[in-house]
Design a protein around this motif. Sequence first.
Motif, PDB file in Angstrom:
ATOM      1  N   ARG A 162       6.021  -2.258 -67.401  1.00 20.61           N
ATOM      2  CA  ARG A 162       6.098  -2.472 -65.962  1.00 20.61           C
ATOM      3  C   ARG A 162       7.250  -3.401 -65.605  1.00 20.61           C
ATOM      4  O   ARG A 162       8.064  -3.123 -64.729  1.00 20.61           O
ATOM      5  CB  ARG A 162       4.793  -3.087 -65.450  1.00 20.61           C
ATOM      6  N   ASP A 163       7.346  -4.506 -66.339  1.00 21.29           N
ATOM      7  CA  ASP A 163       8.328  -5.519 -65.992  1.00 21.29           C
ATOM      8  C   ASP A 163       9.750  -5.055 -66.302  1.00 21.29           C
ATOM      9  O   ASP A 163      10.686  -5.350 -65.550  1.00 21.29           O
ATOM     10  CB  ASP A 163       8.005  -6.817 -66.724  1.00 21.29           C
ATOM     11  N   GLU A 164       9.927  -4.324 -67.393  1.00 20.69           N
ATOM     12  CA  GLU A 164      11.253  -3.800 -67.693  1.00 20.69           C
ATOM     13  C   GLU A 164      11.675  -2.782 -66.647  1.00 20.69           C
ATOM     14  O   GLU A 164      12.854  -2.711 -66.272  1.00 20.69           O
ATOM     15  CB  GLU A 164      11.271  -3.194 -69.093  1.00 20.69           C
ATOM     16  N   SER A 165      10.729  -1.994 -66.140  1.00 20.68           N
ATOM     17  CA  SER A 165      11.046  -1.043 -65.073  1.00 20.68           C
ATOM     18  C   SER A 165      11.506  -1.769 -63.819  1.00 20.68           C
ATOM     19  O   SER A 165      12.475  -1.368 -63.165  1.00 20.68           O
ATOM     20  CB  SER A 165       9.813  -0.183 -64.775  1.00 20.68           C
ATOM     21  N   LEU A 166      10.802  -2.843 -63.462  1.00 19.27           N
ATOM     22  CA  LEU A 166      11.206  -3.636 -62.297  1.00 19.27           C
ATOM     23  C   LEU A 166      12.619  -4.184 -62.472  1.00 19.27           C
ATOM     24  O   LEU A 166      13.466  -4.075 -61.573  1.00 19.27           O
ATOM     25  CB  LEU A 166      10.233  -4.806 -62.105  1.00 19.27           C
ATOM     26  N   LEU A 167      12.880  -4.770 -63.623  1.00 20.38           N
ATOM     27  CA  LEU A 167      14.157  -5.451 -63.842  1.00 20.38           C
ATOM     28  C   LEU A 167      15.319  -4.465 -63.910  1.00 20.38           C
ATOM     29  O   LEU A 167      16.406  -4.756 -63.405  1.00 20.38           O
ATOM     30  CB  LEU A 167      14.084  -6.273 -65.131  1.00 20.38           C
ATOM     31  N   THR A 168      15.105  -3.304 -64.511  1.00 20.11           N
ATOM     32  CA  THR A 168      16.198  -2.336 -64.629  1.00 20.11           C
ATOM     33  C   THR A 168      16.571  -1.737 -63.283  1.00 20.11           C
ATOM     34  O   THR A 168      17.688  -1.230 -63.129  1.00 20.11           O
ATOM     35  CB  THR A 168      15.835  -1.208 -65.616  1.00 20.11           C
ATOM     36  N   ARG A 169      15.672  -1.769 -62.319  1.00 17.52           N
ATOM     37  CA  ARG A 169      16.062  -1.278 -60.992  1.00 17.52           C
ATOM     38  C   ARG A 169      16.512  -2.411 -60.065  1.00 17.52           C
ATOM     39  O   ARG A 169      16.639  -2.227 -58.857  1.00 17.52           O
ATOM     40  CB  ARG A 169      14.944  -0.459 -60.360  1.00 17.52           C
ATOM     41  N   GLY A 170      16.764  -3.592 -60.633  1.00 17.83           N
ATOM     42  CA  GLY A 170      17.389  -4.665 -59.889  1.00 17.83           C
ATOM     43  C   GLY A 170      16.458  -5.630 -59.204  1.00 17.83           C
ATOM     44  O   GLY A 170      16.917  -6.477 -58.423  1.00 17.83           O
ATOM     45  N   VAL A 171      15.162  -5.558 -59.484  1.00 17.83           N
ATOM     46  CA  VAL A 171      14.215  -6.487 -58.871  1.00 17.83           C
ATOM     47  C   VAL A 171      14.280  -7.824 -59.621  1.00 17.83           C
ATOM     48  O   VAL A 171      14.240  -7.858 -60.849  1.00 17.83           O
ATOM     49  CB  VAL A 171      12.781  -5.926 -58.911  1.00 17.83           C
ATOM     50  N   ARG A 172      14.375  -8.903 -58.868  1.00 18.12           N
ATOM     51  CA  ARG A 172      14.383 -10.229 -59.479  1.00 18.12           C
ATOM     52  C   ARG A 172      12.954 -10.602 -59.857  1.00 18.12           C
ATOM     53  O   ARG A 172      12.011 -10.299 -59.124  1.00 18.12           O
ATOM     54  CB  ARG A 172      14.956 -11.247 -58.494  1.00 18.12           C
ATOM     55  N   MET A 173      12.806 -11.272 -60.993  1.00 17.52           N
ATOM     56  CA  MET A 173      11.460 -11.626 -61.462  1.00 17.52           C
ATOM     57  C   MET A 173      11.459 -13.048 -62.003  1.00 17.52           C
ATOM     58  O   MET A 173      12.280 -13.410 -62.846  1.00 17.52           O
ATOM     59  CB  MET A 173      11.013 -10.652 -62.558  1.00 17.52           C
ATOM     60  N   ARG A 174      10.540 -13.862 -61.472  1.00 14.49           N
ATOM     61  CA  ARG A 174      10.354 -15.228 -61.973  1.00 14.49           C
ATOM     62  C   ARG A 174       8.880 -15.436 -62.304  1.00 14.49           C
ATOM     63  O   ARG A 174       8.005 -15.054 -61.526  1.00 14.49           O
ATOM     64  CB  ARG A 174      10.808 -16.248 -60.935  1.00 14.49           C
ATOM     65  N   THR A 175       8.629 -16.028 -63.454  1.00 14.70           N
ATOM     66  CA  THR A 175       7.265 -16.220 -63.937  1.00 14.70           C
ATOM     67  C   THR A 175       7.089 -17.659 -64.411  1.00 14.70           C
ATOM     68  O   THR A 175       7.990 -18.222 -65.034  1.00 14.70           O
ATOM     69  CB  THR A 175       6.955 -15.262 -65.098  1.00 14.70           C
ATOM     70  N   ILE A 176       5.920 -18.225 -64.110  1.00 15.98           N
ATOM     71  CA  ILE A 176       5.569 -19.552 -64.607  1.00 15.98           C
ATOM     72  C   ILE A 176       4.329 -19.422 -65.486  1.00 15.98           C
ATOM     73  O   ILE A 176       3.308 -18.871 -65.061  1.00 15.98           O
ATOM     74  CB  ILE A 176       5.279 -20.537 -63.463  1.00 15.98           C
ATOM     75  N   TYR A 177       4.433 -19.919 -66.723  1.00 18.91           N
ATOM     76  CA  TYR A 177       3.295 -20.052 -67.616  1.00 18.91           C
ATOM     77  C   TYR A 177       2.982 -21.538 -67.775  1.00 18.91           C
ATOM     78  O   TYR A 177       3.669 -22.399 -67.220  1.00 18.91           O
ATOM     79  CB  TYR A 177       3.602 -19.463 -68.991  1.00 18.91           C
TER      80      TYR A 177
END
Length: 380
Positions: A200-215
């Motif tokens: 899911r996350d690789e699909s988001l990123l490859t289409r140019g969606v910015r992603m930030r995550t906090i653990y």
Amino acid sequence: MPADAEGAGAADGAGRADAATWSDAAAWSDAAIWSDGAATAHGADLSPAARRLYAYAVERHAFTVAEATGALGARAGAAVTELAAAHLLQRAPGSGPERWSAVAPRAAAARALAPLALLVRETHDEMDRLRGRLEALVPAYEAGAAHRDPGGTGRLELVTDLGAVRGLITELAAGCERELLTSQPGGGRPQETLEEAVGRDESLLTRGVRMRTIYQHTARYSRPTAAYVERVTALGAQVRTLGDGLMRMLIFDQHTGVMAVPDRTGAALVVREPSVVHFMTAAFERSWLGARPFPTTVSPEAARSLSDELRQTIVRLMSEGLEDKVIARRLGMSERTCQRHIAEIMRAIGAKSRFQAGYLLSTAATPRRPDEDPGADGPS
């Protein structure tokens, strides 16, 4: 890895205990629709006999089974059947004994995949029809919600079914265009969950969606989590960690938020009220500013620094009177690891009981380390 890192690694147990929550299960893959069919179509790897026969076949225009048997020194009938089933052999035209000729691998692949491509198209068409039928009810739902709730609080929707929550997150992620913010407390995440989420996350990123995550800091000691972070950061994602104070939530394009519901496993609150989504986004940004970048490897120095920070957080939570299991949950570690840290802190401050430790901690900012000189309070 130092002892502190190994102890914090027990946080993986706490992460696995949360595997059933909606956030850890938010992943999808269109491949699941057709993967079983594809496996049936192309079958297992070709047998050695079939490979030898195919090499024999591509060197000539056509051949009979008897000719192949004579050339290869073994009965070729079973290999012919195997290659024909894989669309790599076809009957050659002409009269006389049955003759066979080789088929190019790409042409064979096109023939093998044609039924699967049709299945995918039909599945997508059915998905579109189902979505259309359900979306046709949106005006009636919104009109009824407005009549029921003229104040507009209908923009907060409680979803209690885990399957419905997963489906909703899938839909929101598929429609995300600019940025996805995620806050994931609980330490390291289970490997099977990360394997699902990475698609899911690789699909988001490859289409140019910015992603930030906090653990949380304890996630750094989880090897599966570190491997996942390495993959998504290579595509542009940003991942940081924080000690405490995280709320489990996702925010899509600063438009729609999904947050966990306390004491309701599998439930989620879907937020479409702009002011509330703005508050969630601001809370994320505050946490982001105080968080540290997630390294894919943890040096001994970094491990010691994190361990000291974890102990300071434990001290603060102990001084607030929280129980061991609550502290462990807040910090995303196992209760056993948390109790080990608490025991070390109690030895450091000379406390004989948890009650005494709480009293001493409430009157002091931090515990004195065992190797410190009690009289060395500073320069004279």
